[in-house]
Design an enzyme around this catalytic site. Sequence first.
Site, PDB file in Angstrom:
ATOM      1  NE  ARG A 134      -4.201  -1.929   1.097  1.00 12.05           N
ATOM      2  CZ  ARG A 134      -5.305  -2.390   1.584  1.00 12.05           C
ATOM      3  NH1 ARG A 134      -5.665  -1.839   2.929  1.00 12.05           N
ATOM      4  NH2 ARG A 134      -6.069  -3.240   1.098  1.00 12.05           N
ATOM      5  CB  ILE A 181       8.413 -16.650  16.620  1.00  7.72           C
ATOM      6  CG1 ILE A 181       9.164 -18.078  16.344  1.00  7.72           C
ATOM      7  CG2 ILE A 181       7.472 -16.445  15.343  1.00  7.72           C
ATOM      8  CD1 ILE A 181       8.449 -19.173  16.877  1.00  7.72           C
ATOM      9  CG  ASP A 182      13.462 -18.460  17.142  1.00  9.90           C
ATOM     10  OD1 ASP A 182      12.292 -19.112  17.615  1.00  9.90           O
ATOM     11  OD2 ASP A 182      14.283 -19.236  16.623  1.00  9.90           O
ATOM     12  N   GLY A 231      12.655 -22.292  19.494  1.00 10.26           N
ATOM     13  CA  GLY A 231      13.813 -21.463  19.898  1.00 10.26           C
ATOM     14  C   GLY A 231      15.342 -22.785  19.656  1.00 10.26           C
ATOM     15  CD  GLU A 291      12.965 -26.235  18.281  1.00  6.69           C
ATOM     16  OE1 GLU A 291      12.666 -25.136  18.447  1.00  6.69           O
ATOM     17  OE2 GLU A 291      12.860 -26.770  17.122  1.00  6.69           O
TER      18      GLU A 291
HETATM   19  O1  F6P Z   1      13.286 -19.903  13.159  1.00  2.00           O
HETATM   20  C1  F6P Z   1      12.122 -20.061  13.879  1.00  2.00           C
HETATM   21  C2  F6P Z   1      11.748 -21.375  14.274  1.00  2.00           C
HETATM   22  O2  F6P Z   1      10.325 -21.480  14.865  1.00  2.00           O
HETATM   23  C3  F6P Z   1      12.757 -21.903  15.426  1.00  2.00           C
HETATM   24  O3  F6P Z   1      12.412 -21.710  16.669  1.00  2.00           O
HETATM   25  C4  F6P Z   1      12.486 -23.472  15.147  1.00  2.00           C
HETATM   26  O4  F6P Z   1      13.449 -24.229  15.680  1.00  2.00           O
HETATM   27  C5  F6P Z   1      12.330 -23.575  13.739  1.00  2.00           C
HETATM   28  O5  F6P Z   1      11.836 -22.338  13.253  1.00  2.00           O
HETATM   29  C6  F6P Z   1      11.470 -24.667  13.283  1.00  2.00           C
HETATM   30  O6  F6P Z   1      11.527 -24.567  11.898  1.00  2.00           O
HETATM   31  P1  F6P Z   1      10.891 -25.423  10.750  1.00  2.00           P
HETATM   32  O7  F6P Z   1       9.364 -24.995  10.788  1.00  2.00           O
HETATM   33  O8  F6P Z   1      11.475 -25.430   9.469  1.00  2.00           O
HETATM   34  O9  F6P Z   1      10.668 -26.977  11.233  1.00  2.00           O
END
Ligand code: F6P
Length: 322
Positions: free
Chosen positions: A25, A126-127, A170, A223
């Site tokens: 836009r 998101i991290d 993460g 994670e």
């Molecule tokens: O890069 C952001 C993220 O959400 C990480 O926190 C996570 O480990 C990864 O992506 C998972 O990625 P995918 O969806 O490719 O498995």
Amino acid sequence: MKTIAVLTSGGDGPGLNPCIRAVVRRAVKKGLEVYGVRRGYSGLIGGDIISLNSRDVSGILGRGGTFLGTARCPEFKDIKVRRTALRHLNQRSIEGLIVIGGNGSLTGALELDKMGYPVIGIPASIDNDVNETDIAVGVDTTLNTILESIDRIKDTATSHQRAFLVEVMGRDCGYLALQSGIAGGAELVLVPEREGPPMEQIADEVVNAYVEGKSHCIIVIAEGWKPGTRAVEDYLKKRADLGFDVRVTVLGHVQRGGRPSVFDRTLGSRMGAYAVDALLQGETGKMVALRSSKLTLVPLADAVRTLKPLDPEMLELADMLE
Ligand code: F6P
């Protein structure tokens, strides 16, 4: 500059659609022609590029994900592959590109800049692991999603007097675990940036929570923390002295979807518009950053040099509140 393109790349997250919408836009209002690249750098390499107007981005503001699609594209590290991408842009007379994504995607953007192509990045991960910006698009909504899940888990944990291991996303960064642990009242937060603690100490936290008379014990685990959630589960399940039964919830990709929050819609919209203005002012190799509520431009090279470290004050706060 008369024609620009926009793409979303890497892991998706809430707030990408508001960002794309604002790019389109603002660009249209400035008299530019706008293209959208489907499926991130993969689409760029394949020439999957569509023309966009203001109406094409109607109705996407409140939707999670990205209507352009996204992809992880390790091939983009190869200069020959990037040359193909530039060829597709040049064939359509596209003179500048806005890349919305996390560290890997912004590194790709920096490489295009080094090849002489005008590019502006927008941090979306998101991290919250992109340097030089207080926050990236998608973080706020994701944290709220995690928090809602922790609150729900607490309801059932309390009813049954249980300990829960809650694994959040993460891979390399514990930001989501740390912030949601603080806001969710976790007894312990485990992040990849900090080694340990040993299994015996984790078990002690559970025992202490039980002895203190708490009705539950919540341990939030990123994670990427090693040796991992399963290892903790296996160890705790072998211990008969904990007081609490142990259960595990891996939140997984539910954290990446959903309607963007007010904050992410606003941040995505602001950054999208700002990125267009930056390209028009002749800027390149820069990323839009939010610092103390104000937008600014920072060098892409600084943004992607390292992953953003955790704030030691937040780590201390999490430890103190346990
Ligand atoms: O890069 C952001 C993220 O959400 C990480 O926190 C996570 O480990 C990864 O992506 C998972 O990625 P995918 O969806 O490719 O498995």
